[in-house]
Design a protein around this motif. Structure first.
Motif, PDB file in Angstrom:
ATOM      1  N   THR A 558       7.407  42.111  -3.508  1.00 17.26           N
ATOM      2  CA  THR A 558       6.295  42.337  -4.499  1.00 17.26           C
ATOM      3  C   THR A 558       5.033  42.249  -4.087  1.00 17.26           C
ATOM      4  O   THR A 558       3.926  42.835  -4.518  1.00 17.26           O
ATOM      5  N   TYR A 582       8.390  38.030 -17.878  1.00 21.20           N
ATOM      6  CA  TYR A 582       8.692  37.975 -16.502  1.00 21.20           C
ATOM      7  C   TYR A 582       9.285  36.497 -16.097  1.00 21.20           C
ATOM      8  O   TYR A 582       8.620  35.687 -16.627  1.00 21.20           O
ATOM      9  N   ASP A 584       9.966  33.833 -13.157  1.00 19.65           N
ATOM     10  CA  ASP A 584       9.408  33.529 -11.655  1.00 19.65           C
ATOM     11  C   ASP A 584      10.553  32.751 -11.166  1.00 19.65           C
ATOM     12  O   ASP A 584      11.270  31.791 -11.607  1.00 19.65           O
ATOM     13  N   PRO A 598       3.767  39.868  -8.586  1.00 17.91           N
ATOM     14  CA  PRO A 598       4.695  40.628  -9.648  1.00 17.91           C
ATOM     15  C   PRO A 598       3.898  40.926 -10.904  1.00 17.91           C
ATOM     16  O   PRO A 598       4.084  42.045 -11.494  1.00 17.91           O
ATOM     17  N   ARG A 599       3.248  40.056 -11.433  1.00 15.20           N
ATOM     18  CA  ARG A 599       2.419  40.429 -12.556  1.00 15.20           C
ATOM     19  C   ARG A 599       1.343  41.194 -12.466  1.00 15.20           C
ATOM     20  O   ARG A 599       1.345  42.275 -13.350  1.00 15.20           O
ATOM     21  N   MET A 602       3.268  44.721 -12.824  1.00 16.91           N
ATOM     22  CA  MET A 602       3.365  45.189 -14.272  1.00 16.91           C
ATOM     23  C   MET A 602       2.148  45.518 -14.888  1.00 16.91           C
ATOM     24  O   MET A 602       1.984  46.686 -15.633  1.00 16.91           O
ATOM     25  N   THR A 610       2.861  42.624 -21.502  1.00 16.98           N
ATOM     26  CA  THR A 610       3.754  41.596 -21.069  1.00 16.98           C
ATOM     27  C   THR A 610       3.562  40.230 -21.875  1.00 16.98           C
ATOM     28  O   THR A 610       2.403  40.281 -22.584  1.00 16.98           O
ATOM     29  N   GLU A 612       4.288  36.125 -21.571  1.00 20.96           N
ATOM     30  CA  GLU A 612       4.901  34.964 -20.938  1.00 20.96           C
ATOM     31  C   GLU A 612       5.809  34.191 -21.682  1.00 20.96           C
ATOM     32  O   GLU A 612       5.475  33.816 -22.760  1.00 20.96           O
ATOM     33  N   CYS A 616       6.545  28.930 -17.535  1.00 17.12           N
ATOM     34  CA  CYS A 616       6.263  29.903 -16.357  1.00 17.12           C
ATOM     35  C   CYS A 616       5.592  29.498 -15.273  1.00 17.12           C
ATOM     36  O   CYS A 616       5.011  28.341 -15.308  1.00 17.12           O
ATOM     37  N   SER A 657      11.993  40.901 -16.688  1.00 19.77           N
ATOM     38  CA  SER A 657      11.725  41.380 -15.302  1.00 19.77           C
ATOM     39  C   SER A 657      11.919  40.088 -14.536  1.00 19.77           C
ATOM     40  O   SER A 657      11.388  39.035 -15.003  1.00 19.77           O
ATOM     41  N   THR A 658      12.248  40.332 -13.240  1.00 19.73           N
ATOM     42  CA  THR A 658      12.253  38.937 -12.404  1.00 19.73           C
ATOM     43  C   THR A 658      11.861  39.844 -10.953  1.00 19.73           C
ATOM     44  O   THR A 658      11.753  41.343 -10.674  1.00 19.73           O
ATOM     45  N   VAL A 689      10.972  43.854 -11.015  1.00 14.96           N
ATOM     46  CA  VAL A 689       9.496  44.625 -10.946  1.00 14.96           C
ATOM     47  C   VAL A 689       9.717  46.077 -10.272  1.00 14.96           C
ATOM     48  O   VAL A 689       9.151  46.814 -10.756  1.00 14.96           O
TER      49      VAL A 689
END
Ligand code: SF4
Ligand code: SF4
Length: 700
Positions: A558, A582, A584, A598-599, A602, A610, A612, A616, A657-658, A689
């Motif tokens: 990522t 997502y 973590d 990763p964020r 996206m 997205t 959260e 998170c 997603s991860t 992702v």
């Protein structure tokens, strides 16, 4: 007045003697354990980092302030301890000056009559008083009686905490009594600034006797408090700065601690089970840093409140893990400090206590507690005094696995497979390169030297090479690197498991074997830069291989992909109109602080919305696979992956997603269960992702 000084000094001598004896006892107990010279060496060599840590964590209360109400209250109470030390200096000054001159109008030289200091003393005392009220309110609102297991104070010594709040209250009111009376007798050093003392003075009569009583009460309360503190959890007032000083930097996350015996890293080729300590089987195998952890725990329960095991009804509470060891250490302390000869004269009951195993059905720590840990690091991350729970857990696991051969039997299969086949599933090493055949471009297999023009070694990992769902991520990353023009190669059959599951289970010997084999392969190939998709591989390669001489520049996919997007070498163009939440991965986020990349990826994909989850980033909730838990049955309580997926579903996502193959599998399994019982939309998917990115870049 002479008699006031005599009483004050006699009280002080008695209290200091009692407290001093306790401090000596604590020191002797801690140093009866294993040495930890690396902690002292690190602190000595990294003075700058240590000063920064003291400023940020101790004086700045960084971790505590993340918990806003209680953190703010603690901030003021802690600063009251520092600032009100000047009031005690004045109190002792008045005690002596009163005896010598008959007029106790002492002031601290140079600054002692400044209105600013007078104001600061009164302000912090009032702020601490408000802090006490806040603490009391939090303790009542979050009482274990009301919330049961959900209370972070559940299991803590509640009476002791209330006693300490009461003692701080006593320090404050006696301070105002002494100062208010001194204002009226003209002995007070501040003409202005000390607003609260001036106010109290208005309601007090002018009386030297009252001033003397106030002075003695104020000193007496502090002395009683001192004795209570060194005998209670509030010992952290003194030990927290030391614990921060000797904790691992930047924190006790990332690399697992090397296995040491008698202060030296254990060399398995020369190790002798009769002489060397293999992990921790008895309390005396704990290092002095471990004892310092015991002394420093404030019983605040922040670790417990974040622990995925505790939150899914398992018996593990990281707080109780520390407290149970501490209580046992105190119980056996008198005997630990005895000579062999003295011990031989003890009764059977004492010897039984000394021999009590640290882990066992009748031990200090129940095996179900030890094996419930996912090594997620939430406890270490949240602990305001830098207690390193994972180090304790790993040391106990090492002893259980390597000396007692006692661990969940299912994990034995994984260990055998690692030993014989170099992967946890026991699949043939030739299968490691099969995914390449599904690509429409060439991926060089590095069998000897990395070609000059190949920049990265793509560390595929066991799951990435052999597990069907994780293989999708592997192929997506390979395609994205190919599109971006990044030259990379793979080791294919030459790659073996990094050893992470063996190490996290406690099988350090096998970890060493696998790590040395991989390091040899990597060094012979001349590898300098590595990209890994699995956060466990990433963590091991980046943070643990240097312990064995493997030094590489390691990035998680990522990180590399977000950089390539940023540089314009990858352009996500096809919109993905989906609501995505997502998750973590613990070994990427908490252990390695990769939260934003990763964020960022996206955020660059058009159409993605997205959302959260409540838990998170640094408070993310584990998927349940870490700490080798992937290879053990989860028989107690609710499944951790189910709990996490239920949280994800509250965001009503189209996709979860991860960025970890193990999270992918764990969350995928839990989502499938939810779908089967009609509790999740059929269309909800769990993806990496990288899969989202390739979909947008390629438009497929
Ligand atoms: S590492 Fe995670 S699972 Fe283990 S004790 Fe800490 S919070 Fe609990
Ligand atoms: S280990 Fe740390 S977070 Fe947990 S209760 Fe003790 S001080 Fe609080």
């Amino acid at each position: 007045m002479l008699w006031v000084a005599i009483i004050g000094l006699v009280m002080t001598a008695v209290a200091v003697t009692v407290a001093g004896r306790r401090v000596l006892f604590l020191y002797r107990l801690a140093t009866s354990g294993q040495p930890a010279p690396e902690r002292i060496a690190y602190a000595r060599e990294n003075v700058g980092a240590e000063i920064r840590a003291q400023l940020v964590e101790v004086f700045g209360q960084k971790k505590l302030l993340k918990w806003t109400p209680s953190g703010t209250a603690h901030f003021f109470v802690m600063w009251a301890f520092f600032i009100l030390a000047t009031v005690y200096l004045e109190a002792y000054g008045a005690l002596i000056q009163g005896a010598v001159t008959g007029k106790p109008d002492f002031h601290i030289p140079l600054v002692g009559t400044w209105a600013v200091l007078g104001f600061l003393q009164d302000f912090i005392a009032v702020a601490a008083l408000i802090g006490l009220i806040a603490f009391a309110a939090i303790r009542i609102a979050r009482s274990p009686k009301k919330l049961g297991r959900e209370s972070r104070f559940s299991g803590s010594h509640l009476g002791g905490a209330w006693l300490v709040l009461f003692m701080i209250f006593n320090v404050i009111w006696t301070m105002f009594l002494f100062r208010g009376a001194a204002v009226n007798t003209g002995n007070f050093p501040y003409k202005s600034g000390a607003f609260a003392s001036d106010l109290v003075a208005k309601i007090l009569p002018t009386s030297e006797a009252l001033e003397n009583v106030g002075l003695l009460l104020h000193i007496g309360v502090m002395l009683v408090f001192l004795v209570i503190v060194v005998n209670s959890k509030h010992l952290h007032i003194f030990t927290a700065p030391m614990n921060v000083l000797f904790s691992r930097r930047p924190d006790g996350l990332g690399a697992a601690q090397e296995m040491r015996s008698n202060g030296k890293v254990l060399d398995f080729e020369e190790a002798d089970p009769d002489v060397d300590v293999f992990g921790r089987g008895k309390i005396e195998d704990t290092t002095w840093k471990g004892f310092l952890d015991f002394y420093t725990c404030t019983e605040c329960g922040r670790c417990q409140s974040q622990c995925p095991a505790w939150n899914t009804d398992k018996p593990l509470s990281p707080k109780m893990l520390i407290l149970d060891q501490r209580d046992h250490a105190f119980k056996v302390a008198p005997y630990l400090m005895m000579s062999e000869e003295q011990r031989a004269h003890q009764g059977e009951d004492v010897l039984a206590l000394l021999e009590k195993p640290l882990v066992g059905e009748d031990g200090v720590i129940h095996p179900d507690v030890l094996w419930s840990c996912t090594n997620c690091g939430a406890c270490v991350e949240q602990c305001p005094v830098d207690i390193e729970h994972i180090d304790h857990i790993l040391d106990m696991r090492r002893y259980q696995v390597m000396i007692e051969s006692s661990f969940p039997s299912e994990a034995g299969v994984m260990l055998k497979n690692l030993e014989n086949k170099g992967n946890p599933w026991g699949m043939s090493e030739m299968k490691r390169a099969e995914w390449i055949e599904e690509l429409d471009f060439e991926v060089p297999l590095i069998d000897e030297k990395m070609p000059e023009d190949v920049e990265y070694l793509f560390w595929v990992g066991c799951a990435g090479a052999l597990e069907d769902r994780a293989k999708k991520t592997t192929k997506a990353v390979a395609e994205l690197l190919h599109i971006a023009g990044v030259k990379f190669g793979v080791l294919g059959p030459m790659e073996a498991c990094t050893g992470d599951p063996a190490r996290r289970l406690g099988m350090e010997f096998l970890f060493n074997m696998l790590a040395q084999q991989n390091i040899e392969t990597l060094n012979e190939a001349g590898v300098k830069k590595i990209v890994a998709t699995c956060p466990h591989c990433f963590n091991t390669l980046a943070n643990e291989y240097p312990q064995l001489g493997g030094h590489y520049e390691v990035v998680h996919h990522t990180q590399l992909l977000s950089h390539l997007v940023e540089e314009g070498r990858l352009t996500p163009i096809t919109p993905i109109e989906e609501k995505i939440t997502y998750h973590d991965p613990c070994f990427l986020g908490r252990h390695n602080k990769v939260y934003s990349q990763p964020r960022d990826i996206m955020a660059k994909v058009p159409g993605v919305q997205t959302q959260e989850m409540h838990r998170c980033k640094d408070r993310g909730f584990c998927c349940g696979a870490g700490g080798a838990r992937m290879w053990m049955e989860e028989r107690i309580g609710k499944r951790i992956n189910t709990e996490r997926v239920e949280e994800a579903l509250t965001t009503d996502p189209d996709t979860v997603s991860t960025a970890c193959p193990f999270c992918l599998v764990m969350l995928g399994d839990a989502i499938n269960e939810k779908k089967n019982s009609g509790l999740a939309k059929e269309s909800v998917e769990v993806v990496d992702v990288a899969q989202l990115l390739i979909k947008s870049v390629k438009g497929v």
